[in-house]
Scaffold this active site. Sequence first.
Site, PDB file in Angstrom:
ATOM      1  N   LYS A 166       0.858  -1.176   0.000  1.00 31.79           N
ATOM      2  CA  LYS A 166       0.000   0.000   0.000  1.00 31.79           C
ATOM      3  C   LYS A 166       0.902   1.237   0.000  1.00 31.79           C
ATOM      4  O   LYS A 166       2.046   1.137   0.411  1.00 31.79           O
ATOM      5  CB  LYS A 166      -0.894   0.018   1.254  1.00 31.79           C
ATOM      6  CG  LYS A 166      -1.683  -1.262   1.492  1.00 31.79           C
ATOM      7  CD  LYS A 166      -2.927  -1.308   0.656  1.00 31.79           C
ATOM      8  CE  LYS A 166      -3.673  -2.631   0.900  1.00 31.79           C
ATOM      9  NZ  LYS A 166      -4.722  -2.886  -0.064  1.00 31.79           N
ATOM     10  N   HIS A 285      -6.627 -13.713  -7.194  1.00 30.53           N
ATOM     11  CA  HIS A 285      -7.429 -12.785  -6.398  1.00 30.53           C
ATOM     12  C   HIS A 285      -8.872 -12.850  -6.879  1.00 30.53           C
ATOM     13  O   HIS A 285      -9.123 -13.063  -8.059  1.00 30.53           O
ATOM     14  CB  HIS A 285      -6.878 -11.365  -6.536  1.00 30.53           C
ATOM     15  CG  HIS A 285      -7.486 -10.429  -5.535  1.00 30.53           C
ATOM     16  ND1 HIS A 285      -8.724  -9.859  -5.723  1.00 30.53           N
ATOM     17  CD2 HIS A 285      -7.047  -9.991  -4.336  1.00 30.53           C
ATOM     18  CE1 HIS A 285      -9.009  -9.096  -4.670  1.00 30.53           C
ATOM     19  NE2 HIS A 285      -8.017  -9.165  -3.816  1.00 30.53           N
TER      20      HIS A 285
END
Length: 441
Positions: A166, A285
């Site tokens: 992030k 994912h």
Amino acid sequence: GVGFKAGVKDYRLTYYTPEYKTKDTDILAAFRMTPQPGVPAEEAGAAVAAESSTGTWTTVWTDGLTSLDRYKGRCYDIEPVAGEENQYIAYVAYPLDLFEEGSVTNMLTSIVGDVFGFKALRALXXEDLRIPPAYSKTFLGPPHGIQVERDKLNKYGRPLLGCTIKPKLGLSAKNYGRAVYECLRGGLDFTKDDENVNSQPFMRWRDRFLFVAEALFKSQAETGEIKGHYLNATAGTCEEMMKRAVFARELGVPIVMHDYLTGGFTANTSLAFYCRDNGLLLHIHRAMHAVIDRQKDHGMHFRVLAKALRMSGGDHIHAGTVVGKLEGEREVTLGFVDLLRDDYIEKDRSRGIYFTQDWVSMPGVFPVASGGIHVWHMPALTEIFGDDSVLQFGGGTLGHPWGNAPGAVANRVALEACVQARNEGRDLAREGNEIIREASK
């Protein structure tokens, strides 16, 4: 009289067959049906079987050219859902010949492609599928599977640790690689591209791949452990996706990543074949899954998406976290976690498993626990998921007040402490916080 009688017909006559004995080669489906008021359950169940197999709304003369009995889906059982006034589980059996071999895409198009917009139903949810060995054997499944992955990584007897880098959007490739290096150097096994990191103006895929590879090899040399970063190969076209996977292989990295629902099953299966042929692990994912599985009474349960992925191919897949949710949810999550990694899973309605599933030695998939978890969840996660899992902390690593590397160290230390405590026979549920506190010294 004429041999052929036109007109709209009652589905019940043909497609509701409670006396039918299911075959070992049938694909079985369990649907949660909510019929419109006034529509009998048998008619609704028969309609589901018809519309997802050979039926159409009227009798057509071409029906005479084929054997309906051989090719039709059959609703063979209906049971009311306890606690719901107008909801039923309809069990449907599909003959194997309705499906193209080795195509998850075709399987889903057939079973859930059309029937979900059906007027006679208020809502419909595919709860589970039983994939017979006769069909699953036409798929190669995960490129490598749990056992081979452990051997490739040389990591045994504990869950693997990951972390999503992030801020997910906005870092330059150089700084992104730097963040990767810090995490891996601190003790994580994997770092991860966020699912929406593809190739944007602020960071093109090729630059990212290059700097990440550098970070991998540097951290590997310094720690003596094998490291990986899930390089997201998802792209706007299959050709572009393959180009990215090929470049990853040329760099010599161990693993790539794909968003299998937005990318699609056809693209996913192609990528899985490439990964198997070229020794790349494949991290999956599930972006977009909640669009399909969030509503209880309409859509598809995640366990169906999970089974479909195991057939299409992937070595890791995101599977929720369980921590801090309801008890019942925990059982259901563990149900599909077992469907992902075990060879043989018994029918167990309390865990949401409607059919016994035998995968006949198709490789297993690592479930990935990810999303809102941090170091204090470690005892619970270790206990719930066991060794064959990947625990992923995004903000739970990078949010450490001293930075990424100390955050990574904290996670690794906590994990090793939990595994050791468990192996010594301590009760993680009861003593979890104490174990973490001791470890943090």
